[in-house]
Design a protein around this motif. Structure first.
Motif, PDB file in Angstrom:
ATOM      1  N   ALA A  23     -80.879 -60.719  32.438  1.00  0.00           N
ATOM      2  CA  ALA A  23     -80.452 -61.445  31.240  1.00  0.00           C
ATOM      3  C   ALA A  23     -80.363 -60.455  30.087  1.00  0.00           C
ATOM      4  O   ALA A  23     -81.330 -59.720  29.826  1.00  0.00           O
ATOM      5  N   HIS A  24     -79.215 -60.421  29.435  1.00  0.00           N
ATOM      6  CA  HIS A  24     -79.068 -59.467  28.332  1.00  0.00           C
ATOM      7  C   HIS A  24     -78.630 -60.182  27.066  1.00  0.00           C
ATOM      8  O   HIS A  24     -78.012 -61.245  27.111  1.00  0.00           O
ATOM      9  N   SER A  25     -78.992 -59.598  25.943  1.00  0.00           N
ATOM     10  CA  SER A  25     -78.610 -60.181  24.665  1.00  0.00           C
ATOM     11  C   SER A  25     -77.095 -60.038  24.487  1.00  0.00           C
ATOM     12  O   SER A  25     -76.498 -59.103  25.015  1.00  0.00           O
ATOM     13  N   PRO A  26     -76.473 -60.967  23.792  1.00  0.00           N
ATOM     14  CA  PRO A  26     -75.027 -60.896  23.594  1.00  0.00           C
ATOM     15  C   PRO A  26     -74.635 -59.637  22.827  1.00  0.00           C
ATOM     16  O   PRO A  26     -75.394 -59.147  21.988  1.00  0.00           O
ATOM     17  N   PHE A  27     -73.463 -59.107  23.133  1.00  0.00           N
ATOM     18  CA  PHE A  27     -72.952 -57.966  22.394  1.00  0.00           C
ATOM     19  C   PHE A  27     -71.451 -58.108  22.253  1.00  0.00           C
ATOM     20  O   PHE A  27     -70.804 -58.862  22.981  1.00  0.00           O
ATOM     21  N   THR A  28     -70.889 -57.374  21.311  1.00  0.00           N
ATOM     22  CA  THR A  28     -69.465 -57.516  21.016  1.00  0.00           C
ATOM     23  C   THR A  28     -68.699 -56.220  21.240  1.00  0.00           C
ATOM     24  O   THR A  28     -67.573 -56.083  20.768  1.00  0.00           O
ATOM     25  N   TYR A  29     -69.283 -55.278  21.959  1.00  0.00           N
ATOM     26  CA  TYR A  29     -68.557 -54.045  22.232  1.00  0.00           C
ATOM     27  C   TYR A  29     -67.333 -54.328  23.115  1.00  0.00           C
ATOM     28  O   TYR A  29     -67.438 -55.029  24.111  1.00  0.00           O
ATOM     29  N   ALA A  30     -66.214 -53.771  22.770  1.00  0.00           N
ATOM     30  CA  ALA A  30     -65.016 -53.944  23.586  1.00  0.00           C
ATOM     31  C   ALA A  30     -65.094 -53.070  24.841  1.00  0.00           C
ATOM     32  O   ALA A  30     -64.575 -53.448  25.890  1.00  0.00           O
TER      33      ALA A  30
END
Length: 124
Positions: A23-30
């Motif tokens: 489970a990982h925290s949300p991220f916005t890297y493309a």
């Protein structure tokens, strides 16, 4: 910082299966990669499988055809389905994250965020 928490390790007999989750925290890297590494006592940490932002995957030769890496549709859980487990698969398994568009085979020094690990034991 992307946070990761692994689960799903355990003890199985040779030929058995396990499914690891991260489970990982949300991220916005493309551009990014998520990977599974493993480390047995006395050995270096090796990249087992990786999933890149474009959906492409990498598998170490030792696990090809037996392990499958995937990410759920909500993109907050990374999984590793491990089938036909062998004694040599026994290790501490870690999930890891890196940003960037590289498609190189995973190396530990490329990854910037790590989970705490989950133990996999394979023995009869």
């Amino acid at each position: 910082v992307v946070q990761l928490v692994e689960s799903g390790g355990g003890s199985v007999q040779p030929g058995g299966s396990l499914r690891l989750s991260c489970a990982h925290s949300p991220f916005t890297y493309a551009f990014y990669s998520l990977a599974w590494f493993r480390q047995a006592p006395g050995s270096e940490r090796e990249g087992v499988a990786a999933l890149h932002d474009d959906g492409s995957t990498y598998y170490a030769d030792s696990v090809k055809g037996r392990f499958t890496i995937s990410q759920d549709k909500t993109k907050v859980t990374l999984s590793l389905q491990m089938n036909n487990l062998k004694p040599e698969d026994a290790a501490m398994y870690y999930c890891a994250f890196r940003y960037g568009a590289t498609r190189l085979p995973p190396a530990a020094n490329q990854y910037t965020s790590w989970g705490q690990g989950t133990q996999v034991s394979v023995s009869s």
